[in-house]
Design a protein around this motif. Structure first.
Motif, PDB file in Angstrom:
ATOM      1  N   ILE A   5      -7.879  -9.403  -5.971  1.00 17.14           N
ATOM      2  CA  ILE A   5      -7.835  -8.767  -4.929  1.00 17.14           C
ATOM      3  C   ILE A   5      -6.896  -7.444  -4.893  1.00 17.14           C
ATOM      4  CG2 ILE A   5      -6.330 -10.202  -3.640  1.00 17.14           C
ATOM      5  CD1 ILE A   5      -7.949  -9.636  -0.973  1.00 17.14           C
ATOM      6  N   ASP A   6      -7.369  -6.235  -4.385  1.00 13.88           N
ATOM      7  CA  ASP A   6      -6.353  -5.041  -4.505  1.00 13.88           C
ATOM      8  C   ASP A   6      -5.831  -4.830  -3.002  1.00 13.88           C
ATOM      9  OD1 ASP A   6      -5.860  -2.955  -5.811  1.00 13.88           O
ATOM     10  OD2 ASP A   6      -7.362  -1.456  -4.988  1.00 13.88           O
ATOM     11  N   THR A   7      -4.623  -5.568  -2.767  1.00 11.56           N
ATOM     12  CA  THR A   7      -4.039  -5.583  -1.626  1.00 11.56           C
ATOM     13  C   THR A   7      -2.491  -6.060  -1.970  1.00 11.56           C
ATOM     14  OG1 THR A   7      -3.900  -5.939   0.678  1.00 11.56           O
ATOM     15  CG2 THR A   7      -4.705  -7.646  -0.819  1.00 11.56           C
ATOM     16  N   THR A  27      -1.751  -4.545  -7.012  1.00 14.63           N
ATOM     17  CA  THR A  27      -0.974  -3.747  -6.029  1.00 14.63           C
ATOM     18  C   THR A  27      -0.606  -2.232  -6.612  1.00 14.63           C
ATOM     19  OG1 THR A  27       1.213  -4.413  -6.818  1.00 14.63           O
ATOM     20  CG2 THR A  27       0.004  -5.952  -5.199  1.00 14.63           C
ATOM     21  N   ASN A  28      -0.241  -1.450  -5.653  1.00 14.49           N
ATOM     22  CA  ASN A  28       0.132  -0.126  -6.054  1.00 14.49           C
ATOM     23  C   ASN A  28       1.261   0.280  -5.091  1.00 14.49           C
ATOM     24  OD1 ASN A  28      -1.243   1.168  -4.167  1.00 14.49           O
ATOM     25  ND2 ASN A  28      -3.312   1.238  -5.366  1.00 14.49           N
ATOM     26  N   PRO A  29       2.006   1.299  -5.415  1.00 12.26           N
ATOM     27  CA  PRO A  29       3.020   1.683  -4.647  1.00 12.26           C
ATOM     28  C   PRO A  29       2.347   2.060  -3.241  1.00 12.26           C
ATOM     29  CG  PRO A  29       3.478   2.675  -6.588  1.00 12.26           C
ATOM     30  CD  PRO A  29       1.981   1.983  -6.672  1.00 12.26           C
ATOM     31  N   VAL A  86       2.386  -5.791 -16.140  1.00 13.35           N
ATOM     32  CA  VAL A  86       3.223  -4.371 -15.910  1.00 13.35           C
ATOM     33  C   VAL A  86       2.063  -3.174 -15.639  1.00 13.35           C
ATOM     34  CG1 VAL A  86       4.883  -2.714 -16.334  1.00 13.35           C
ATOM     35  CG2 VAL A  86       5.135  -5.197 -16.672  1.00 13.35           C
ATOM     36  N   LYS A  87       2.002  -2.741 -14.543  1.00 11.13           N
ATOM     37  CA  LYS A  87       0.900  -1.603 -14.369  1.00 11.13           C
ATOM     38  C   LYS A  87       1.711  -0.123 -14.703  1.00 11.13           C
ATOM     39  CE  LYS A  87      -2.528  -0.850 -10.900  1.00 11.13           C
ATOM     40  NZ  LYS A  87      -2.851  -0.885  -9.517  1.00 11.13           N
ATOM     41  N   VAL A  88       0.925   0.329 -15.600  1.00 14.66           N
ATOM     42  CA  VAL A  88       1.460   1.741 -16.172  1.00 14.66           C
ATOM     43  C   VAL A  88       0.535   2.798 -15.991  1.00 14.66           C
ATOM     44  CG1 VAL A  88       2.618   2.881 -18.116  1.00 14.66           C
ATOM     45  CG2 VAL A  88       2.913   0.316 -17.895  1.00 14.66           C
ATOM     46  N   PRO A 132     -10.310   1.804 -14.461  1.00 19.80           N
ATOM     47  CA  PRO A 132     -11.001   2.917 -14.037  1.00 19.80           C
ATOM     48  C   PRO A 132     -11.124   3.061 -12.561  1.00 19.80           C
ATOM     49  CG  PRO A 132     -12.354   1.550 -15.284  1.00 19.80           C
ATOM     50  CD  PRO A 132     -10.928   0.980 -15.357  1.00 19.80           C
ATOM     51  N   PHE A 133     -10.732   4.081 -11.925  1.00 21.78           N
ATOM     52  CA  PHE A 133     -10.749   4.161 -10.595  1.00 21.78           C
ATOM     53  C   PHE A 133     -12.263   4.422 -10.168  1.00 21.78           C
ATOM     54  CE2 PHE A 133      -6.160   4.423  -8.714  1.00 21.78           C
ATOM     55  CZ  PHE A 133      -5.903   3.544  -9.582  1.00 21.78           C
ATOM     56  N   ILE A 134     -13.087   3.606  -9.984  1.00 18.76           N
ATOM     57  CA  ILE A 134     -14.440   4.242  -9.807  1.00 18.76           C
ATOM     58  C   ILE A 134     -14.832   4.911  -8.331  1.00 18.76           C
ATOM     59  CG2 ILE A 134     -15.355   2.461 -11.259  1.00 18.76           C
ATOM     60  CD1 ILE A 134     -16.940   0.919  -9.028  1.00 18.76           C
ATOM     61  N   GLY A 135     -14.123   4.419  -7.339  1.00 15.06           N
ATOM     62  CA  GLY A 135     -14.274   5.014  -6.010  1.00 15.06           C
ATOM     63  C   GLY A 135     -13.718   6.413  -5.827  1.00 15.06           C
ATOM     64  N   ARG A 136     -12.740   6.681  -6.691  1.00 21.39           N
ATOM     65  CA  ARG A 136     -12.230   7.901  -6.789  1.00 21.39           C
ATOM     66  C   ARG A 136     -13.013   9.076  -7.748  1.00 21.39           C
ATOM     67  NH1 ARG A 136      -5.423   7.522  -6.303  1.00 21.39           N
ATOM     68  NH2 ARG A 136      -5.509   5.860  -4.707  1.00 21.39           N
ATOM     69  N   ILE A 137     -13.542   8.254  -8.775  1.00 22.64           N
ATOM     70  CA  ILE A 137     -14.474   9.038  -9.685  1.00 22.64           C
ATOM     71  C   ILE A 137     -15.649   9.503  -8.795  1.00 22.64           C
ATOM     72  CG2 ILE A 137     -16.085   8.970 -11.584  1.00 22.64           C
ATOM     73  CD1 ILE A 137     -13.999   7.055 -12.797  1.00 22.64           C
ATOM     74  N   ALA A 167     -11.317  -0.504 -10.621  1.00 22.58           N
ATOM     75  CA  ALA A 167     -10.372  -0.382  -9.531  1.00 22.58           C
ATOM     76  C   ALA A 167     -11.154   0.405  -8.589  1.00 22.58           C
ATOM     77  CB  ALA A 167      -9.127  -0.218 -10.016  1.00 22.58           C
ATOM     78  N   SER A 168     -10.401   0.804  -7.414  1.00 23.13           N
ATOM     79  CA  SER A 168     -10.887   1.641  -6.282  1.00 23.13           C
ATOM     80  C   SER A 168     -12.316   1.161  -5.918  1.00 23.13           C
ATOM     81  CB  SER A 168     -10.783   3.166  -6.954  1.00 23.13           C
ATOM     82  OG  SER A 168     -11.027   4.224  -6.098  1.00 23.13           O
ATOM     83  N   ILE A 169     -12.470   0.020  -5.830  1.00 21.45           N
ATOM     84  CA  ILE A 169     -13.869  -0.316  -5.208  1.00 21.45           C
ATOM     85  C   ILE A 169     -13.960  -0.368  -3.831  1.00 21.45           C
ATOM     86  CG2 ILE A 169     -15.108  -2.678  -4.686  1.00 21.45           C
ATOM     87  CD1 ILE A 169     -15.034  -2.021  -7.890  1.00 21.45           C
ATOM     88  N   ARG A 170     -15.260   0.242  -3.592  1.00 18.48           N
ATOM     89  CA  ARG A 170     -15.275   0.840  -2.019  1.00 18.48           C
ATOM     90  C   ARG A 170     -16.300  -0.065  -1.313  1.00 18.48           C
ATOM     91  NH1 ARG A 170     -13.375   6.149  -2.454  1.00 18.48           N
ATOM     92  NH2 ARG A 170     -11.154   6.089  -3.162  1.00 18.48           N
ATOM     93  N   SER A 171     -17.140  -0.798  -1.868  1.00 16.91           N
ATOM     94  CA  SER A 171     -18.166  -1.442  -1.309  1.00 16.91           C
ATOM     95  C   SER A 171     -18.623  -2.506  -1.990  1.00 16.91           C
ATOM     96  CB  SER A 171     -19.387  -0.553  -1.020  1.00 16.91           C
ATOM     97  OG  SER A 171     -20.078  -0.187  -2.390  1.00 16.91           O
TER      98      SER A 171
HETATM   99  O1  G3P Z   1      -5.136  -0.136  -7.052  1.00 13.45           O
HETATM  100  C1  G3P Z   1      -5.721   1.082  -7.470  1.00 13.45           C
HETATM  101  C2  G3P Z   1      -7.112   1.456  -6.707  1.00 13.45           C
HETATM  102  O2  G3P Z   1      -8.016   0.293  -6.658  1.00 13.45           O
HETATM  103  C3  G3P Z   1      -6.943   2.251  -5.724  1.00 13.45           C
HETATM  104  O3  G3P Z   1      -8.149   2.400  -4.808  1.00 13.45           O
HETATM  105  O4  G3P Z   1      -9.171   2.810  -2.825  1.00 13.45           O
HETATM  106  O5  G3P Z   1      -7.042   3.884  -3.078  1.00 13.45           O
HETATM  107  O6  G3P Z   1      -8.886   4.628  -4.513  1.00 13.45           O
HETATM  108  P1  G3P Z   1      -8.363   3.588  -3.723  1.00 13.45           P
END
Ligand code: G3P
Length: 217
Positions: A5-7, A27-29, A86-88, A132-137, A167-171
């Motif tokens: 889970i990305d949260t 997680t991320n900042p 560790v996420k780099v 890889p950030f697929i939503g942002r791609i 990562a960056s899954i939107r659906s």
């Molecule tokens: O945790 C990194 C990534 O999943 C961020 O997603 O939706 O901000 O592009 P998003």
């Protein structure tokens, strides 16, 4: 395929964990800030809480961008709990630091990856995961899942051990397509995981079964 889970939201982590299908957390900042977690001690305590909640890998991101800073910070994050990865970020000093962590037994997740070339560098440095950030791609007019497929193909034919973490899954459809192309892990918002549950024919069918069940009670 593993489900992360990305949260950084504890209620959502608990809900996904209770479903019994959760393998880890990223997680991320931005996600930490969204939960109002401020200051290094609070951030580290939050990571510790997540690690105690979930039996799986928990990605904790460094905010330094120079080699010495990334290594220093990564050592502190890794000391929080054995679940920490560790996420780099995918920058020059990040690649150097990933190699240092690999040589020193600290697992890493290379983040902000948008191309197969970047993914090759992650694998060469020995990252445990590439993200890889697929939503942002997709947002930039490319096909994120295609990049996941390309990375997975390269890793397979080259024998790289790094796991592909989409990562960056939107659906829900992103999750299904990532599973189709062989992603090792999908890190998803709770909404997308729960979206997989839904089908109107399931609801209609269940309502009919329950109605008919009354006839035989
Ligand atoms: O945790 C990194 C990534 O999943 C961020 O997603 O939706 O901000 O592009 P998003």
């Amino acid at each position: 395929m593993k489900f992360f889970i990305d949260t950084a939201n504890l209620a959502q982590i608990k809900e996904a964990n209770e479903l019994g299908i959760l393998d880890g957390v990223t997680t991320n900042p931005t996600l930490m800030a969204k939960e109002g977690i401020k200051g290094q001690e609070a951030v580290y305590n939050h990571y510790r809480t997540i690690c105690e909640m979930v039996n799986g890998d928990i990605s904790a991101e460094v905010i330094s961008t120079d080699f010495a800073g990334i290594v220093e910070e990564g050592k502190k994050l890794a000391a929080i709990h054995p679940h920490i990865v560790v996420k780099v970020p995918m920058i020059r000093d990040g690649v150097k630091a990933i190699k240092w962590f690999t040589d020193n037994g600290i697992r890493t997740n290379c983040t902000l990856v948008f191309s197969a070339g970047q993914a090759i560098l992650c694998a060469k440095a020995g990252a445990a995961y590439v993200s890889p950030f697929i939503g942002r791609i997709d947002d930039s007019g490319w096909d994120g899942v295609q990049v996941v497929e390309q990375i997975k193909h390269i890793y397979t034919i080259q024998g790289f051990k790094t796991l592909v973490l989409a990562a960056s899954i939107r659906s829900p459809n992103h999750i299904i397509r990532c599973a189709e192309v062989g992603a090792d892990v999908c890190t998803c918002p709770l909404e997308s995981i729960l979206g997989l549950l839904k089908h109107p024919l399931t609801d209609i069918g269940l309502a009919k079964f329950l109605e008919d069940a009354k006839k035989s009670i």
